[in-house]
Design a protein around this motif. Sequence first.
Motif, PDB file in Angstrom:
ATOM      1  N   UNK A  21      22.777 -42.516   4.839  1.00 59.77           N
ATOM      2  CA  UNK A  21      21.431 -43.229   5.035  1.00 59.77           C
ATOM      3  C   UNK A  21      20.323 -42.434   4.767  1.00 59.77           C
ATOM      4  N   UNK A  22      19.263 -43.203   3.975  1.00 55.46           N
ATOM      5  CA  UNK A  22      18.248 -42.602   3.238  1.00 55.46           C
ATOM      6  C   UNK A  22      17.033 -43.391   3.621  1.00 55.46           C
ATOM      7  N   UNK A  23      15.805 -42.549   3.913  1.00 51.37           N
ATOM      8  CA  UNK A  23      14.509 -43.511   4.146  1.00 51.37           C
ATOM      9  C   UNK A  23      13.505 -42.933   3.059  1.00 51.37           C
ATOM     10  N   UNK A  24      12.903 -43.963   2.240  1.00 49.94           N
ATOM     11  CA  UNK A  24      11.865 -43.677   1.566  1.00 49.94           C
ATOM     12  C   UNK A  24      10.632 -43.184   1.939  1.00 49.94           C
ATOM     13  N   UNK A  25      10.264 -42.140   1.511  1.00 48.48           N
ATOM     14  CA  UNK A  25       8.936 -41.398   2.086  1.00 48.48           C
ATOM     15  C   UNK A  25       8.048 -40.928   0.551  1.00 48.48           C
ATOM     16  N   UNK A  26       6.892 -40.609   0.981  1.00 47.11           N
ATOM     17  CA  UNK A  26       6.020 -40.208  -0.203  1.00 47.11           C
ATOM     18  C   UNK A  26       5.835 -38.392  -0.011  1.00 47.11           C
ATOM     19  N   UNK A  27       5.586 -37.918  -1.023  1.00 43.71           N
ATOM     20  CA  UNK A  27       5.207 -36.673  -0.955  1.00 43.71           C
ATOM     21  C   UNK A  27       4.385 -36.292  -2.270  1.00 43.71           C
ATOM     22  N   UNK A  28       3.594 -35.088  -2.319  1.00 40.36           N
ATOM     23  CA  UNK A  28       2.928 -34.653  -3.402  1.00 40.36           C
ATOM     24  C   UNK A  28       3.775 -34.721  -4.579  1.00 40.36           C
ATOM     25  N   UNK A  29       3.451 -34.691  -5.933  1.00 50.15           N
ATOM     26  CA  UNK A  29       4.225 -34.985  -7.097  1.00 50.15           C
ATOM     27  C   UNK A  29       4.737 -33.410  -7.422  1.00 50.15           C
ATOM     28  N   UNK A  30       6.188 -33.613  -7.388  1.00 54.69           N
ATOM     29  CA  UNK A  30       6.823 -32.420  -7.698  1.00 54.69           C
ATOM     30  C   UNK A  30       6.889 -32.020  -9.172  1.00 54.69           C
TER      31      UNK A  30
END
Length: 341
Positions: A323-332
């Motif tokens: 199970x995966x949830x789409x999240x946002x983060x600072x560019x890696x």
Amino acid sequence: MAFIRSKLNLGSLARVAFRWSGPGMALVSYSSQEPYLVTAVQGKSKSTISGEQSVVQLGLLSGVHRRFPVAVPQGSQATQCFGEDSYFFSSSPTADVIGVADGVGGWREMGIDAGLFAKDLMHRCFTHAQRPNFDARHPRNLLIQCYGEMKRNRKPILGSSTACVVALNRSESALYTANLGDSGFMVIRNGSVLSRSEEQTHCFNMPFQMTVPPPESNRVSWFCDDPSLAVATRLLLKPNDLVLLATDGLFDNMPESMLLEMLAKVQGVHEEKTLQEAVNRVVARAAALSTNPIYMSPFAIKALENNVDYPRGGKPDDITVVLASVAMRKRQTTAGNSTEC
């Protein structure tokens, strides 16, 4: 020779920009952010669920039962994650990639552990997905390449497996998928199914499968489905979408409506602990239903639709769910973490 994953009385009981759009809307780009997948995995082997080691019979077109030596994939442990199921998760600067594979258990009667085949396939997919030149837009090519390697191996691992691979391409926030057989994926948005794979079968309970048969056998006698036949799709993702991959042990025992109900509370959740608890509950419910003798399971319904004599009840099987949830983060700018099993 063809293998049927049999029921009991048939054989043995998440550049770096996230873009999304809607009707009448232009794509919106967030140059300082990127999408990624927060994942959780759980599963159970059939032998653990039933409390005993089960033996799956073969559906044979021709040939005789024999025993063959089994090679162990280099760089991998010989034991399987959940019975004859295997999975991997790879995270790189450009993509998150998830795969599941279900080794066809009928090989066990011939002294062959199909779980090793599934594990080797997933290990190879994991290795390729980690490479800098991996193109997340073509997960089907990933299956083609890895299956080709397995066939060319001087000491090939014999067996067969279904497979489903999905890849989140960060640069366009798109999910690319490839599915061969009856494992599969679902994408859930706002509590509803946005996209779902369709199973590929030759007939009831006989899925498309990549196969490496014994070298002296007649290839015509086996179902050897080329991964070029895998159904490939592309879907734009949004933050808070859920992506679920599973082997048929889930889908054969739990209807879509029940899955949506159980996952409703984690839509938009990005905490690993909460997602893990949710996937634990899903697998526990599916496992319980698989041994319920009076439950009208999706598998039993399909059997009825195909005029197959199968009584009410679940389908005991290995179960693997990612199970995966789409999240946002600072560019890696550094490499991500990866897991395989």
